[in-house]
Design a protein around this motif. Structure first.
Motif, PDB file in Angstrom:
ATOM      1  N   MET A  64      60.725  39.522  34.716  1.00 34.32           N
ATOM      2  CA  MET A  64      59.117  39.276  35.649  1.00 34.32           C
ATOM      3  C   MET A  64      58.692  37.758  35.424  1.00 34.32           C
ATOM      4  O   MET A  64      59.517  37.119  34.096  1.00 34.32           O
ATOM      5  N   LYS A  65      57.855  37.365  36.483  1.00 36.85           N
ATOM      6  CA  LYS A  65      57.885  35.627  35.982  1.00 36.85           C
ATOM      7  C   LYS A  65      56.037  36.574  35.934  1.00 36.85           C
ATOM      8  O   LYS A  65      55.630  36.367  36.690  1.00 36.85           O
ATOM      9  N   ASN A  66      55.805  34.533  35.095  1.00 40.73           N
ATOM     10  CA  ASN A  66      54.173  34.508  35.292  1.00 40.73           C
ATOM     11  C   ASN A  66      54.201  33.701  35.876  1.00 40.73           C
ATOM     12  O   ASN A  66      55.426  32.850  35.982  1.00 40.73           O
ATOM     13  N   LEU A  67      53.275  33.833  36.160  1.00 39.22           N
ATOM     14  CA  LEU A  67      52.442  32.625  36.609  1.00 39.22           C
ATOM     15  C   LEU A  67      51.088  31.703  36.566  1.00 39.22           C
ATOM     16  O   LEU A  67      49.951  32.165  35.857  1.00 39.22           O
ATOM     17  N   ARG A  68      51.781  30.098  36.831  1.00 37.08           N
ATOM     18  CA  ARG A  68      50.626  29.619  36.335  1.00 37.08           C
ATOM     19  C   ARG A  68      49.687  28.829  36.837  1.00 37.08           C
ATOM     20  O   ARG A  68      50.278  28.372  38.651  1.00 37.08           O
ATOM     21  N   PHE A  69      48.207  28.764  37.195  1.00 46.16           N
ATOM     22  CA  PHE A  69      47.582  28.296  37.817  1.00 46.16           C
ATOM     23  C   PHE A  69      46.642  27.509  37.504  1.00 46.16           C
ATOM     24  O   PHE A  69      45.706  27.351  35.807  1.00 46.16           O
ATOM     25  N   VAL A  73      49.390  34.107  35.077  1.00 45.22           N
ATOM     26  CA  VAL A  73      48.752  35.704  35.136  1.00 45.22           C
ATOM     27  C   VAL A  73      50.117  36.459  34.780  1.00 45.22           C
ATOM     28  O   VAL A  73      51.193  35.966  34.919  1.00 45.22           O
ATOM     29  N   ASP A  74      50.055  37.558  34.512  1.00 47.57           N
ATOM     30  CA  ASP A  74      51.085  38.366  34.501  1.00 47.57           C
ATOM     31  C   ASP A  74      51.172  39.676  35.572  1.00 47.57           C
ATOM     32  O   ASP A  74      49.491  40.141  36.088  1.00 47.57           O
ATOM     33  N   LYS A 134      45.765  54.795  51.105  1.00 48.54           N
ATOM     34  CA  LYS A 134      47.421  54.854  50.574  1.00 48.54           C
ATOM     35  C   LYS A 134      47.887  53.229  49.894  1.00 48.54           C
ATOM     36  O   LYS A 134      47.647  52.727  51.141  1.00 48.54           O
ATOM     37  N   VAL A 135      48.019  53.091  49.150  1.00 45.16           N
ATOM     38  CA  VAL A 135      48.269  52.197  48.921  1.00 45.16           C
ATOM     39  C   VAL A 135      50.234  52.088  48.350  1.00 45.16           C
ATOM     40  O   VAL A 135      50.632  52.618  47.378  1.00 45.16           O
ATOM     41  N   GLU A 136      50.641  50.905  49.556  1.00 48.77           N
ATOM     42  CA  GLU A 136      52.125  51.230  49.629  1.00 48.77           C
ATOM     43  C   GLU A 136      52.963  50.037  48.657  1.00 48.77           C
ATOM     44  O   GLU A 136      53.727  50.805  47.511  1.00 48.77           O
ATOM     45  N   GLY A 137      52.438  48.726  47.532  1.00 53.73           N
ATOM     46  CA  GLY A 137      52.681  48.975  46.500  1.00 53.73           C
ATOM     47  C   GLY A 137      51.073  47.939  45.912  1.00 53.73           C
ATOM     48  O   GLY A 137      50.613  46.899  45.786  1.00 53.73           O
ATOM     49  N   MET A 138      50.561  49.110  44.787  1.00 52.02           N
ATOM     50  CA  MET A 138      49.537  48.782  43.704  1.00 52.02           C
ATOM     51  C   MET A 138      49.681  47.338  42.711  1.00 52.02           C
ATOM     52  O   MET A 138      51.184  48.393  42.065  1.00 52.02           O
ATOM     53  N   LEU A 139      49.194  46.405  42.857  1.00 51.60           N
ATOM     54  CA  LEU A 139      49.477  45.294  41.604  1.00 51.60           C
ATOM     55  C   LEU A 139      48.349  45.491  40.435  1.00 51.60           C
ATOM     56  O   LEU A 139      47.412  45.097  41.286  1.00 51.60           O
ATOM     57  N   LEU A 140      49.550  45.203  39.317  1.00 52.20           N
ATOM     58  CA  LEU A 140      48.265  45.014  38.253  1.00 52.20           C
ATOM     59  C   LEU A 140      48.561  43.654  37.416  1.00 52.20           C
ATOM     60  O   LEU A 140      49.303  43.136  37.788  1.00 52.20           O
ATOM     61  N   VAL A 141      47.558  42.725  37.733  1.00 53.44           N
ATOM     62  CA  VAL A 141      47.451  41.447  37.729  1.00 53.44           C
ATOM     63  C   VAL A 141      46.560  41.258  36.052  1.00 53.44           C
ATOM     64  O   VAL A 141      44.920  41.429  36.143  1.00 53.44           O
TER      65      VAL A 141
END
Length: 445
Positions: free
Chosen positions: A1-6, A104-105, A162-169
């Motif tokens: 997994m990549k963490n994203l820096r904002f 963010v994860d 329907k959601v094809e790819g639910m993302l939790l951040v």
């Protein structure tokens, strides 16, 4: 997994979580000639033109494997989310760690079927974290913070489509930078409480009221709207201003099952309605909504537009038509909260958190992909019209056509404002009117 820096640009939402759409109070007084009025409006127009550059984040940097150049479109990608298989009809648990408050994860929860209830609970072990749920296109579905109380954030999402790819951040709270470990528990179940799309009736109340409750805030007295309260020569504009508000809000919500009535309309329903009041004054704010009601699960909310706060703009050359358009934008914004929308950073978008005054009185609309306000969540975008459509239903072809027409209206209004006042102007003449801020009254979760 990549963490994203904002790289966070924390501007605009000075009172997050109180649903105030506020405008800073100005105390400096001075006399302005007509010439200076035009100069001031020119500066404001230049400020609005610059907003997309200064109001948005500078982008995302990939944290674990070096860095990528920042760009305007960087937050369209959440990196490579970690796949997480949800237990059908059961409980899934996983853990992570934010080593930097600007990371963010992102977790991929996979396909989520319509009629599903997702109950997401995060334990931050004392740290202040926020959680966001997004679809595969990185469009927001729900956000939850713990900044308003001592509890860890929890999000209960009723999935209507329907959601094809639910993302939790998982992210640090925008106002209380935190790092550390966390655990997440996601409970997936068949939702017996799915609210089917249905008409939302909205009353535009210009007739006033007493002890009006807006979430946790009570407004003791809202007197009937009278344009003469804004300017003594405007008494004849009371009805025209009301009509402009109605026409503008019908334009913004065109195609959506949102029915608008004046409070003095004998045909207006009296029960099961949301009411937007127009009147009164507040020390710092131009509007207030009760909460952010994801999925519009409560069809009986209140909101208010503090119309008397607009009187200060008249001396700067704004007309009754400008102010009426501003009333409509604020009302559409607060109603957006009650239909489940968050703040954005895009000046033309109805849910924009900090427009210039020129933007506030221009014909705003629901942009297709407006970047979320950095004070709301560090990544993601919002399609306000699509979210409301899922909630109330309507005719999507009309919604899409209205969006195109509204975009043309906004572009024409902005172009006219800039070209009519293209003088070389000192910025300090307009510093008091450079921005307005928008927020909500009660915690939404």
């Amino acid at each position: 997994m990549k963490n994203l820096r904002f790289d966070r640009a924390l501007w605009g939402e000075a009172f997050p979580g109180s649903a105030f759409m506020g405008l800073w109070n100005q105390s400096r007084k001075f006399v302005i000639t007509r010439h200076r009025q035009l100069l001031l409006r020119g500066v404001l127009s230049l400020l609005i033109a610059a907003l997309p550059l200064v109001g948005c984040s500078s982008g995302l940097l990939v944290g674990e494997q070096g860095s990528a150049p920042a760009s305007d479109d960087a937050d369209d990608s959440f990196g490579d989310p970690r796949p997480t298989e949800l237990e059908p009809g059961g409980v899934t648990r996983f853990s992570g760690e934010l080593r930097d408050a600007e990371e963010v994860d992102v977790w991929d929860l996979g396909v989520v079927q319509a009629g599903t209830r997702l109950d997401v609970e995060l334990q931050g072990f004392g740290a202040n974290f926020s959680i966001g749920l997004f679809d595969q296109d990185y469009l927001v579905r729900m956000i939850s913070h713990n900044r308003y109380n001592s509890k860890d954030p929890r999000a209960i999402l009723h999935v209507a489509q329907k959601v094809e790819g639910m993302l939790l951040v998982v992210a640090s709270d925008p106002f209380e930078a935190s790092t550390g470990r966390y655990t997440v528990q996601v409970t997936q179940s068949t939702d017996a409480d799915v609210v089917q799309p249905g008409i939302q009736t909205v009353i535009l109340n210009f007739t006033g009221g007493s002890f009006v409750s807006i979430g946790s805030v009570t407004v003791p007295q809202v007197t009937p709207f009278d344009a003469a309260d804004l300017h003594p020569d405007w008494s004849e504009y009371t009805t025209p201003m009301k009509d402009i508000v109605m026409d503008s809000m019908q334009r913004v919500y065109d195609g959506l099952n949102v029915e608008l009535y004046f409070s003095d309309d004998p045909q207006a329903p009296r029960e099961g309605v949301t009411t937007v009041y127009f009147g009164a004054q507040d020390a710092n704010n131009v509007g207030l909504a009760a909460t952010i009601d994801y999925g519009n699960r409560n069809k009986q909310h209140n909101a208010i537009v503090y119309t008397r706060n607009f009187a200060k703009y008249i001396s700067y050359g704004y007309t009754y038509r400008d102010l009426a358009q501003g009333f409509a934008n604020v009302a559409a914004h607060e109603l957006g909260h009650l239909l489940g929308l968050n703040h954005t950073d895009l000046p033309l978008d109805v849910m924009n958190v900090s427009p210039t005054v020129d933007a506030l009185v221009a014909p705003q609309y629901f942009s297709e992909e407006a970047r979320l306000s950095s004070a709301t969540f560090p990544v993601g975008r919002q399609d306000g019209a699509e979210l409301i459509f899922e909630t109330v239903g309507g005719e999507w072809s009309r919604v899409a056509l209205a969006r195109d027409n509204n975009a043309s209206l906004y572009a024409a209004a902005s172009f006219t404002s800039r070209t009519q006042t293209a003088q070389q102007l000192p910025v300090d003449d307009a510093d008091e009117l450079s921005s307005a801020r928008y927020c909500t009254s009660d915690q939404d979760n």
